[in-house]
Design a protein around this motif. Structure first.
Motif, PDB file in Angstrom:
ATOM      1  N   PRO A 450       0.821  -1.233   0.000  1.00 32.30           N
ATOM      2  CA  PRO A 450       0.000   0.000   0.000  1.00 32.30           C
ATOM      3  C   PRO A 450       0.843   1.266   0.000  1.00 32.30           C
ATOM      4  N   ALA A 451       1.929   1.262   0.765  1.00 33.79           N
ATOM      5  CA  ALA A 451       2.740   2.480   0.884  1.00 33.79           C
ATOM      6  C   ALA A 451       3.778   2.596  -0.214  1.00 33.79           C
ATOM      7  N   ARG A 452       3.966   1.528  -0.996  1.00 36.62           N
ATOM      8  CA  ARG A 452       5.008   1.495  -2.022  1.00 36.62           C
ATOM      9  C   ARG A 452       6.367   1.912  -1.448  1.00 36.62           C
ATOM     10  N   THR A 453       6.672   1.406  -0.251  1.00 38.41           N
ATOM     11  CA  THR A 453       7.943   1.744   0.399  1.00 38.41           C
ATOM     12  C   THR A 453       8.609   0.472   0.917  1.00 38.41           C
ATOM     13  N   LEU A 454       9.869   0.630   1.221  1.00 41.21           N
ATOM     14  CA  LEU A 454      10.650  -0.475   1.786  1.00 41.21           C
ATOM     15  C   LEU A 454      10.314  -0.606   3.268  1.00 41.21           C
ATOM     16  N   SER A 455       9.850  -1.795   3.664  1.00 37.55           N
ATOM     17  CA  SER A 455       9.494  -2.003   5.069  1.00 37.55           C
ATOM     18  C   SER A 455      10.565  -2.768   5.832  1.00 37.55           C
ATOM     19  N   GLY A 456      11.431  -3.439   5.134  1.00 33.33           N
ATOM     20  CA  GLY A 456      12.472  -4.211   5.805  1.00 33.33           C
ATOM     21  C   GLY A 456      13.383  -4.879   4.798  1.00 33.33           C
ATOM     22  N   ALA A 457      14.389  -5.593   5.296  1.00 40.99           N
ATOM     23  CA  ALA A 457      15.318  -6.322   4.426  1.00 40.99           C
ATOM     24  C   ALA A 457      15.799  -7.564   5.161  1.00 40.99           C
ATOM     25  N   GLU A 458      15.780  -8.683   4.444  1.00 42.47           N
ATOM     26  CA  GLU A 458      16.232  -9.950   5.040  1.00 42.47           C
ATOM     27  C   GLU A 458      17.713 -10.150   4.745  1.00 42.47           C
ATOM     28  N   ALA A 459      18.498 -10.409   5.800  1.00 42.48           N
ATOM     29  CA  ALA A 459      19.939 -10.644   5.640  1.00 42.48           C
ATOM     30  C   ALA A 459      20.169 -12.067   5.147  1.00 42.48           C
ATOM     31  N   LEU A 460      20.928 -12.191   4.079  1.00 45.17           N
ATOM     32  CA  LEU A 460      21.219 -13.494   3.477  1.00 45.17           C
ATOM     33  C   LEU A 460      22.729 -13.644   3.341  1.00 45.17           C
ATOM     34  N   ILE A 461      23.259 -14.740   3.847  1.00 42.34           N
ATOM     35  CA  ILE A 461      24.708 -14.950   3.829  1.00 42.34           C
ATOM     36  C   ILE A 461      25.150 -15.510   2.485  1.00 42.34           C
ATOM     37  N   PRO A 473      23.966 -21.145  -0.409  1.00 42.00           N
ATOM     38  CA  PRO A 473      23.572 -21.374   0.988  1.00 42.00           C
ATOM     39  C   PRO A 473      22.793 -22.672   1.164  1.00 42.00           C
ATOM     40  N   ALA A 474      22.044 -23.074   0.111  1.00 45.77           N
ATOM     41  CA  ALA A 474      21.305 -24.332   0.191  1.00 45.77           C
ATOM     42  C   ALA A 474      22.240 -25.520   0.338  1.00 45.77           C
ATOM     43  N   VAL A 475      23.513 -25.343  -0.058  1.00 52.60           N
ATOM     44  CA  VAL A 475      24.507 -26.411   0.066  1.00 52.60           C
ATOM     45  C   VAL A 475      25.240 -26.329   1.397  1.00 52.60           C
ATOM     46  N   PHE A 476      25.762 -25.145   1.727  1.00 49.37           N
ATOM     47  CA  PHE A 476      26.643 -25.086   2.896  1.00 49.37           C
ATOM     48  C   PHE A 476      25.917 -24.903   4.228  1.00 49.37           C
ATOM     49  N   ILE A 477      24.690 -24.354   4.223  1.00 52.18           N
ATOM     50  CA  ILE A 477      23.980 -24.187   5.499  1.00 52.18           C
ATOM     51  C   ILE A 477      23.663 -25.538   6.146  1.00 52.18           C
ATOM     52  N   PRO A 478      23.107 -26.536   5.412  1.00 49.80           N
ATOM     53  CA  PRO A 478      22.896 -27.855   6.040  1.00 49.80           C
ATOM     54  C   PRO A 478      24.186 -28.493   6.534  1.00 49.80           C
ATOM     55  N   ILE A 479      25.277 -28.292   5.781  1.00 51.34           N
ATOM     56  CA  ILE A 479      26.564 -28.840   6.216  1.00 51.34           C
ATOM     57  C   ILE A 479      27.003 -28.174   7.516  1.00 51.34           C
TER      58      ILE A 479
END
Length: 695
Positions: A450-461, A473-479
């Motif tokens: 509705p606001a057409r604004t950024l509400s947050g950001a997800e940190a991804l390694i 990450p799908a490979v090394f995170i389970p390891i």
């Protein structure tokens, strides 16, 4: 020198000289063998060997001296003083024993040379004391120069002898040491004899040679008996040590619990088996066996029951073995079986017999215990050209066998094992990756529709390995979750995300994932509080995401932990909602601040009525609970239109932006153009592509 040689050749009986030389050489050989044995021991044992060393050396030198004196030819009548003869023998034994003891003592740097000089001096003292007991019916005159030369020669060559023995430079030094000692004795004796000149008072033209020979042989015989005692003692000791070494070797290579070979024997046998296969142009089969649920047996019944199980299994395996087969216990519950195969011999019958043996119930500690095992098979040279390669490939096959619920016996498979080897390599490389700075953070924006604004950001390694390059990450995170590295990695992500979020121009919320392993940390809440304090991030700007599966692993503990996290002012989101088996139970158990709808439902919107119905249900559920719902994986306008129409207010996906580097996100926030929705699909895709290229 000419006088000494003349004395030996003209004034001595050559046969008795040869006898004296034989006694000297044999005695010195025995003496140095005993000396070497003394050097290999310590304490009272060394004292005993040095005593035998002194007895052998002193008696053989004395016998050499006495026989050589009997070989001396003179026209005067000769008599011997028994007292001085015995004293000279005693002096030879004590002096040489003390010299060898000093040489091996290590009391000071030149101890070997000092010991050799003492041996040489003792030989000289023995010689001239013996000469005092050499009574001749005539006048005796001594050449002082020859006397001094004899003593110097004995002392110098004695020092050289033990110097070569104790400080060898080449393998020939041990022979040089013996030769130097023989020369010391010979040079001292015959130079000393050359120093003596006898003028007979009543010449005897027919010496009693028979008596001389009898006495010489008697003395030589006694000397040889003493040396023989030393030889026999050394041989008995050598045999005893050999047997003891063999016993120790056998003990060192046997597992005391099962009676099978241990890992040390396995390494040797595997190498020997590969050599045998190469020599005979045939093959070697290696089977690694891992007992199922052995830890459970130890936990339930105790270690005693586990030991009894292994002992009974060892008896069974020993009875199982046939010619050409070996079995060893190489770990707590791991065994290795080797079988030598003929060139065209199939391995199926052997493996079937092995499987039946390891999987038959076993009676131990009065109970019938289930017995099953996983087996990894590798054949040399088909599955490895070296023992280490063969073992590694069998280990990979065993890992697959343990993971397979149906096929418990697996052969080496190049393709599958290569993937497992890469996985293990990544597991090893993960250790220290944080310290080496190999990780970086990307952020995927979350858009308020509705606001057409950024509400947050997800940190991804993201991980860029020096050799493998970018690793998903799908490979090394389970390891990382398997090997425990996820704790350090998750801690780094949390701290780094908070540290970067503080620098953003707008107070945008940052979302960080928590793994199931992190939720089991006792100090997680304290660590979150510490990071917030250290970085200065407002707790209201931090959102921690957890999955249904992670909290259901230990629901009571997880809920307590999440309540403590919320008490810090941090919000908690339920990630991947709808993929767990108890989604509604999760919402009932804990009042989450946000529900993140799994991307799988969004991806199926176009062709799945069920997915549309589920999304409608989740959105209605969120509204009834007063909990915002975020849809993940939004990639096209149709998905956006449906979600907007269904009442979803927050989305995340490639339609607005792929994950971008931290610097790019910070620039977009700074410019105030945080991925605003333009209303056209083409423009949205161009923005996503541009940001992807920038990343």
């Amino acid at each position: 020198m000419y006088t000494v040689l003349s004395c030996i050749v003209v004034d001595h009986n050559p046969f008795l000289v040869v006898l004296a030389a034989a006694i000297c050489v044999a005695g010195i050989w025995v003496s140095f063998r005993l000396f070497q044995r003394a050097r290999d021991t310590h304490g009272a044992m060394r004292a005993g060997w040095l005593f035998l060393n002194g007895m052998a050396a002193g008696s053989s030198i004395w016998c050499t001296h006495f026989v050589a004196m009997l070989a001396f030819k003179t026209q005067a009548a000769v008599f011997f003083s028994p007292t001085l003869a015995i004293l000279s023998l005693f002096l030879a034994i004590v002096g040489t024993g003390a010299g060898f003891a000093l040489a091996s003592s290590g009391l000071f740097r030149l101890a070997p040379e000092a010991g050799g000089m003492l041996v040489g001096a003792s030989v000289a003292a023995m010689h001239y004391l013996g000469m005092l007991g050499y009574r001749v019916d005539g006048l005796v005159h001594w050449n002082q120069n020859y006397v001094v030369a004899s003593v110097v020669a004995g002392v110098a060559l004695g020092a050289l002898s033990l110097n070569r023995s104790m400080r060898p430079v080449t393998i020939w030094c041990r022979y040089g040491a013996k030769v130097s000692m023989v020369l010391a004795i010979v040079a001292l004796h015959f130079t000393g004899m050359a120093a003596m000149m006898i003028t007979p008072l009543r010449p005897v033209f027919a010496p009693a040679e028979d008596q001389t020979w009898a006495l010489a042989l008697a003395v030589g015989g006694v000397g040889l008996m003493v040396m023989g005692m030393g030889i026999v003692t050394a041989l008995i000791d050598h045999r005893t040590r050999t047997v003891a070494d063999e016993d120790l070797q056998r003990i060192a290579e046997i597992d005391p619990l099962t009676g099978l070979g241990n890992r040390l024997q396995f390494s040797r046998r595997l190498e020997e088996g590969c050599i045998w296969a190469d020599s005979n142009d045939t093959r070697l089969c290696l089977v690694l066996v891992n007992i199922d649920d052995f830890k459970v047996l130890n936990d339930l019944r105790g270690q005693t029951a586990g030991d009894a199980f292994l002992e009974a299994l060892g008896v069974r395996v020993n009875a199982f073995l046939k010619d050409g087969e070996l079995a060893m216990r190489i770990g707590g519950d791991e065994f290795a079986v080797l079988r030598r195969l003929k060139a065209d011999e199939p391995v199926d019958a052997f493996l079937s017999r092995l499987e039946a043996m390891f999987r038959r119930p076993l009676k131990a500690s009065g109970s019938q215990l289930a017995c099953s095992a996983g087996m990894g098979v590798a054949i040399y040279p088909d599955h490895g050209l070296s023992p280490s390669d063969l073992l590694a490939n069998a280990g990979m096959a065993l890992a697959r066998a343990k993971a397979d619920a149906v096929e418990h016996t697996q052969f080496c498979d190049g393709v599958m094992d290569q993937e497992e080897r890469r996985r293990r390599g990544l597991s090893q490389a993960l250790r220290g990756a944080v310290e080496r700075g190999e990780f970086s953070l990307f952020f995927q924006p979350q858009m308020d529709i509705p606001a057409r604004t950024l509400s947050g950001a997800e940190a991804l390694i993201r991980w860029t390995h020096p050799e493998h390059g970018p690793v998903s990450p799908a490979v090394f995170i389970p390891i990382a979750e398997e090997n425990g590295q996820i704790v350090a990695i998750g801690d780094w992500v949390l701290e780094q995300a908070c540290r970067l979020a503080v620098t953003w121009a707008e107070p945008v919320r940052v979302a960080v994932n928590l793994s199931a392993v992190q939720l089991r940390q006792e100090n997680l809440v304290a660590r979150v509080a510490e990071i917030l304090e250290t970085t200065g991030l407002d707790p209201a700007r931090l959102e921690l995401e957890v999955t249904e599966t992670s909290i259901m692993a230990d629901l009571g503990k997880s809920l307590t932990l999440l309540h403590e996290i919320r008490a810090l002012g941090v919000s908690v989101a339920l990630d991947d909602f709808g993929t767990g088996y108890s989604a509604l139970a999760s919402l009932r158990a804990f009042p989450f601040d946000k529900i993140k709808l799994d991307r799988g439902f969004v991806a199926d919107l176009d062709g799945s009525e069920e997915s549309r119905a589920i999304i409608h249900s989740v959105l209605m559920l969120g509204r009834s609970l007063g909990t915002p719902v975020l849809a993940e994986g939004v990639e096209n306008e149709a998905q956006l239109a449906f979600l907007t129409g269904a009442g979803c207010e927050t989305i995340q996906g490639f339609l607005f932006s792929p994950p971008v580097p931290a610097g790019e996100l910070a620039r977009q926030i700074q410019s105030g153009n945080a991925f605003a929705h333009s209303g056209t699909q083409r423009h949205l895709r161009l923005v996503g592509k541009e940001l992807a290229v920038a990343g």
